[in-house]
Structure formats: C-alpha cells, structure tokens
Write a protein that holds these residues in place. Structure first.
Motif, PDB file in Angstrom:
ATOM      1  N   UNK A  68     -62.621 -32.409  77.388  1.00  0.00           N
ATOM      2  CA  UNK A  68     -62.493 -33.558  78.344  1.00  0.00           C
ATOM      3  C   UNK A  68     -61.507 -34.638  77.808  1.00  0.00           C
ATOM      4  N   UNK A  69     -61.012 -34.370  76.684  1.00  0.00           N
ATOM      5  CA  UNK A  69     -60.079 -35.604  76.205  1.00  0.00           C
ATOM      6  C   UNK A  69     -60.473 -36.919  75.459  1.00  0.00           C
ATOM      7  N   UNK A  70     -61.562 -36.711  75.027  1.00  0.00           N
ATOM      8  CA  UNK A  70     -62.272 -37.840  74.451  1.00  0.00           C
ATOM      9  C   UNK A  70     -62.150 -37.758  72.968  1.00  0.00           C
ATOM     10  N   UNK A  71     -62.151 -36.314  72.291  1.00  0.00           N
ATOM     11  CA  UNK A  71     -61.911 -36.130  71.164  1.00  0.00           C
ATOM     12  C   UNK A  71     -60.732 -35.255  70.941  1.00  0.00           C
ATOM     13  N   UNK A  72     -60.353 -35.492  69.600  1.00  0.00           N
ATOM     14  CA  UNK A  72     -59.126 -34.306  69.126  1.00  0.00           C
ATOM     15  C   UNK A  72     -59.741 -33.718  67.907  1.00  0.00           C
ATOM     16  N   UNK A  73     -59.236 -32.757  67.440  1.00  0.00           N
ATOM     17  CA  UNK A  73     -59.643 -32.026  66.274  1.00  0.00           C
ATOM     18  C   UNK A  73     -58.235 -31.386  65.633  1.00  0.00           C
ATOM     19  N   UNK A  74     -58.487 -31.418  64.441  1.00  0.00           N
ATOM     20  CA  UNK A  74     -57.379 -30.846  63.321  1.00  0.00           C
ATOM     21  C   UNK A  74     -58.008 -30.424  62.250  1.00  0.00           C
ATOM     22  N   UNK A  75     -57.527 -29.296  61.844  1.00  0.00           N
ATOM     23  CA  UNK A  75     -57.841 -28.761  60.552  1.00  0.00           C
ATOM     24  C   UNK A  75     -57.759 -29.510  59.284  1.00  0.00           C
ATOM     25  N   UNK A  76     -58.886 -29.522  58.701  1.00  0.00           N
ATOM     26  CA  UNK A  76     -58.810 -30.378  57.216  1.00  0.00           C
ATOM     27  C   UNK A  76     -57.966 -29.617  56.373  1.00  0.00           C
ATOM     28  N   UNK A  77     -57.075 -30.386  55.597  1.00  0.00           N
ATOM     29  CA  UNK A  77     -56.380 -29.706  54.745  1.00  0.00           C
ATOM     30  C   UNK A  77     -57.065 -29.445  53.380  1.00  0.00           C
ATOM     31  N   UNK A  85     -62.840 -34.278  63.429  1.00  0.00           N
ATOM     32  CA  UNK A  85     -62.777 -34.605  64.697  1.00  0.00           C
ATOM     33  C   UNK A  85     -62.475 -36.334  64.864  1.00  0.00           C
ATOM     34  N   UNK A  86     -61.853 -36.716  65.743  1.00  0.00           N
ATOM     35  CA  UNK A  86     -61.401 -38.140  65.784  1.00  0.00           C
ATOM     36  C   UNK A  86     -61.355 -38.501  67.571  1.00  0.00           C
ATOM     37  N   UNK A  87     -61.666 -39.721  67.692  1.00  0.00           N
ATOM     38  CA  UNK A  87     -61.633 -40.094  69.013  1.00  0.00           C
ATOM     39  C   UNK A  87     -60.057 -40.022  69.441  1.00  0.00           C
ATOM     40  N   UNK A 137     -60.513 -48.784  65.649  1.00  0.00           N
ATOM     41  CA  UNK A 137     -60.969 -47.346  65.794  1.00  0.00           C
ATOM     42  C   UNK A 137     -59.785 -46.789  66.294  1.00  0.00           C
ATOM     43  N   UNK A 138     -58.416 -47.106  66.566  1.00  0.00           N
ATOM     44  CA  UNK A 138     -57.295 -46.619  66.787  1.00  0.00           C
ATOM     45  C   UNK A 138     -56.574 -46.309  65.512  1.00  0.00           C
ATOM     46  N   UNK A 139     -56.882 -47.244  64.554  1.00  0.00           N
ATOM     47  CA  UNK A 139     -56.189 -47.127  63.291  1.00  0.00           C
ATOM     48  C   UNK A 139     -56.986 -45.979  62.506  1.00  0.00           C
ATOM     49  N   UNK A 140     -58.293 -46.075  62.644  1.00  0.00           N
ATOM     50  CA  UNK A 140     -59.140 -44.908  61.714  1.00  0.00           C
ATOM     51  C   UNK A 140     -59.007 -43.620  62.612  1.00  0.00           C
ATOM     52  N   UNK A 141     -58.681 -43.347  63.917  1.00  0.00           N
ATOM     53  CA  UNK A 141     -58.707 -42.036  64.582  1.00  0.00           C
ATOM     54  C   UNK A 141     -57.287 -41.637  65.076  1.00  0.00           C
ATOM     55  N   UNK A 142     -56.467 -42.726  65.214  1.00  0.00           N
ATOM     56  CA  UNK A 142     -55.110 -42.327  66.065  1.00  0.00           C
ATOM     57  C   UNK A 142     -54.066 -42.697  64.800  1.00  0.00           C
TER      58      UNK A 142
END
Length: 169
Positions: A68-77, A85-87, A137-142
């Motif tokens: 639904x586009x509230x979170x995004x996910x990325x593989x952890x290196x 997971x991030x907002x 939050x934008x700094x932490x998550x985006x």
C-alpha cells in the motif's frame, strides 16, 4: 511477469480507503513502532512491541504496508537474509494522525502515564513539532537531510519516556 491487480475498494470515501489500509488490529502498531521506536527489522518489530504480535501476522502486515506504499523494503547488506523496512513519504505523513490517535487514547482510555508522555508532548507541540518530527523521520527513513541545527524530536520524546519509566520505578 504477472500483472499486478489493483485492490478493490468498498467505496471511494477517503476515510474508508484509509481504514482499508490501516484499520486492522496491527498495522498502526507496526507503524507506531517504526516511528517512535526506530525499529526497522522484522526481529526488532516482533520482540520490541509490548502487544505481542505473532510472527505470521507481522509478516502479513509488513507485506500489506509495503504493497500500500506506507513502507519500503531493501535487503540489508550486512546479512543476506535480513530486510530493512523504512517509512515512505506517505508513512511519514501519518505523524499528525498518530498524534491525534495518541491524544484521543490518552484522554479517553486507561492509558499508562509512561506510555502517554510522548502523546502528550506531541499534542502540546502541535503542527510545528510534528513537522520537525516528520523531517527527522525523512532523514532516518528516506535519507533526506533535515535542516541543519534542528534538535531531535525523537530524542526529546525518548527522554520524556525514559524519565516517566524512571518515575514509576
């Protein structure tokens, strides 16, 4: 690749649409823990919440919040089986909603003092504090830097929570 089908909605009412995304028992708790607990990983979300979400429910909610586009996910290196997971911006923009829910719950439900202190600060700080928190939050998550010299709202909320915990012994 299969076509992704748009979800069917009961109506176009904005309240209904929001409830269809976040109106279940756990979605707002997951979003709360990401915002106010700085949790990004499945294990952190599973073990860090007082409410005791089951692992299968958490996995489902994370999938739905991503879809639904509230979170995004990325593989952890650092670990090939770890996902961070991030907002998203839409998730960050839920801060005023979370502040209103916290304020209502603090006023009308038997909320504990230590778990109410952040809601009270958000209520007192109003939109100016919410905007600063969303920037953080934008700094932490985006990865979008917040204005230089801006004090940390997260640190202020966390310090108030820890002080309330210390008061209760």
């Amino acid at each position: 690749m299969a076509d992704v089908q748009e979800p069917t909605h009961r109506s176009g009412c904005p309240i209904n649409l929001a409830v269809e995304v976040m109106g279940d028992r756990w979605s707002l708790v997951v979003l709360r823990d990401m915002m106010f607990g700085n949790r990004h990983y499945f294990r952190e979300l599973l073990t860090g919440s007082q409410e005791g979400i089951a692992s299968n429910i958490l996995a489902d909610r994370l999938r739905r919040l991503v879809a639904h586009g509230l979170l995004w996910r990325v593989d952890d290196q650092t670990h090939r089986q770890k996902i961070r997971y991030s907002l998203t911006e839409a998730g960050v923009q839920l801060v005023p909603v979370m502040a209103a829910l916290g304020s209502w719950g603090r006023r009308h439900m038997p909320a504990s003092h230590e778990l109410s202190v952040r809601a009270e600060l958000l209520e007192q700080g109003g939109p100016e504090l919410w905007d600063r928190f969303m920037d953080e939050l934008r700094e932490q998550h985006l990865g979008i830097p917040r204005p230089p010299g801006t004090p940390s709202v997260f640190a202020e909320l966390q310090a108030a929570y820890e002080a309330a915990i210390a008061e209760t012994g």
